[in-house]
Design an enzyme around this catalytic site. Sequence first.
Site, short mmCIF file in Angstrom:
data_model
loop_
_atom_site.label_atom_id
_atom_site.label_comp_id
_atom_site.label_asym_id
_atom_site.label_seq_id
_atom_site.Cartn_x
_atom_site.Cartn_y
_atom_site.Cartn_z
N ASP A 133 0.85 -1.20 0.00
CA ASP A 133 0.00 0.00 0.00
C ASP A 133 0.88 1.24 0.00
O ASP A 133 1.95 1.24 -0.60
CB ASP A 133 -0.93 -0.06 1.23
CG ASP A 133 -2.29 0.56 0.96
OD1 ASP A 133 -2.36 1.80 0.80
OD2 ASP A 133 -3.29 -0.18 0.91
N HIS A 166 -3.92 6.05 3.25
CA HIS A 166 -4.65 4.83 2.91
C HIS A 166 -4.06 3.59 3.59
O HIS A 166 -4.78 2.78 4.19
CB HIS A 166 -4.65 4.65 1.38
CG HIS A 166 -5.54 3.56 0.89
ND1 HIS A 166 -5.12 2.25 0.76
CD2 HIS A 166 -6.83 3.57 0.46
CE1 HIS A 166 -6.10 1.50 0.29
NE2 HIS A 166 -7.16 2.28 0.09
N ASN A 257 -14.57 0.03 -6.73
CA ASN A 257 -15.60 0.95 -6.22
C ASN A 257 -16.40 1.68 -7.30
O ASN A 257 -16.84 2.80 -7.09
CB ASN A 257 -14.93 2.01 -5.33
CG ASN A 257 -14.17 1.41 -4.18
OD1 ASN A 257 -14.56 0.39 -3.63
ND2 ASN A 257 -13.07 2.04 -3.81
N SER A 320 -11.58 -1.32 -0.32
CA SER A 320 -10.30 -1.39 0.41
C SER A 320 -10.55 -1.72 1.86
O SER A 320 -9.85 -2.54 2.47
CB SER A 320 -9.58 -0.04 0.36
OG SER A 320 -8.90 0.15 -0.82
#
Length: 380
Positions: A133, A166, A257, A320
């Site tokens: 990430d 994130h 998404n 996520s």
Amino acid sequence: MDASDIAEWIRISSRSAGKRGRRSILRFWNPDDYARFLHALQPNPSGADGALPKGVRKLGLIQAVSCRAGSRELPRSLAGKAYWEDDIRVKVSALPKGAIVTDTGIPWGVKHIQAPQAWSRTTGYRVKVGVIDTGVDFGHPDLRHSLERGINLLQRMALPQDDNGHGTHIAGTIAAANELQGMIGVAPRSTIYPIKAFDHNGSAYVSDIILGIEWCVRNQIDVVNMSFGMKTRSKSLLNAVGTAYRAGILIVASSGNDGRIGEIDYPARYAQTIAVGATNQRSRIASFTNRSGLVDVYAPGDRIVSAWLRGKHREMSGTSMATSHVTGAIALLLALKPGLTPNQIKSLIQSSAKPLRNSKALRTAGELNVARLLKAAEQL
């Protein structure tokens, strides 16, 4: 195959592409051809450093290199021996940021999947979780007992410090452990190994992700969280995911998404991953979730509170967030049953899922439930 001619072609192609040329991955089918090519590519093959020309990166896990390409025409001597593909840009999977919050404790998603009921039996102790990430906030009080150094693939000598947020949010849901003053994650005694492949904009190349997977294989990570997605299929990424799977490492990935029906993102679309969609507090599939028969399980992903930069907490939504709940649940499972294979884990996740409310499609995957998951594991 004339390895020296091909190596020279790579050097010329990279130079002509310059800094703005698009990145490509050149992958070899035969390990011997790859070894000869690397040997010819090194400026001083007899030297100990094994340095490659600037801008060329070795992807040993899949017998490939990544470089900027001025020419897409492969030399004739490479016909049937290697192939080019674009080194695609990938983005982390989250919707616009929600509010900073001060009321934390045990977030609704952690409670919803019934993780707290399992903590008397398993907390994920010593399970190694790779999070590919944007890095993590190493100063966050909720994560200070949950982190190992990991790796920064963008700046090798630096800590994988999060400059986006994130990755910290994902890590918090998986393994936060600050019950008195902060939040608690799904598997509070599991260990996060942050792999920083994404920059401050939440963007990475496929080659960065492959290097991250390679690091996880080399360091014997147990489960890998990949909360990102792309629309384009990459043979190179598929090969890396498959190699990890065969090495006993399961990858958990986000469906995306875009609210699409019948289609989900890569790498979640690969059979060797666990594909995760998002639900809301009413156990209904979130409107933003990509969904299809390829989704393996749904998990809380709407309005999820977790750790954020500078010791804060933020509410966020996205597949996520759902993915990190599933990764945490697998850490709980592996602490209890450490010998499970990726195939066994995937089968348990699917078979133990709780049927979704008002699901019209008969074949829709269910929602993650830790109590049911551990009960199913006991039957093995």
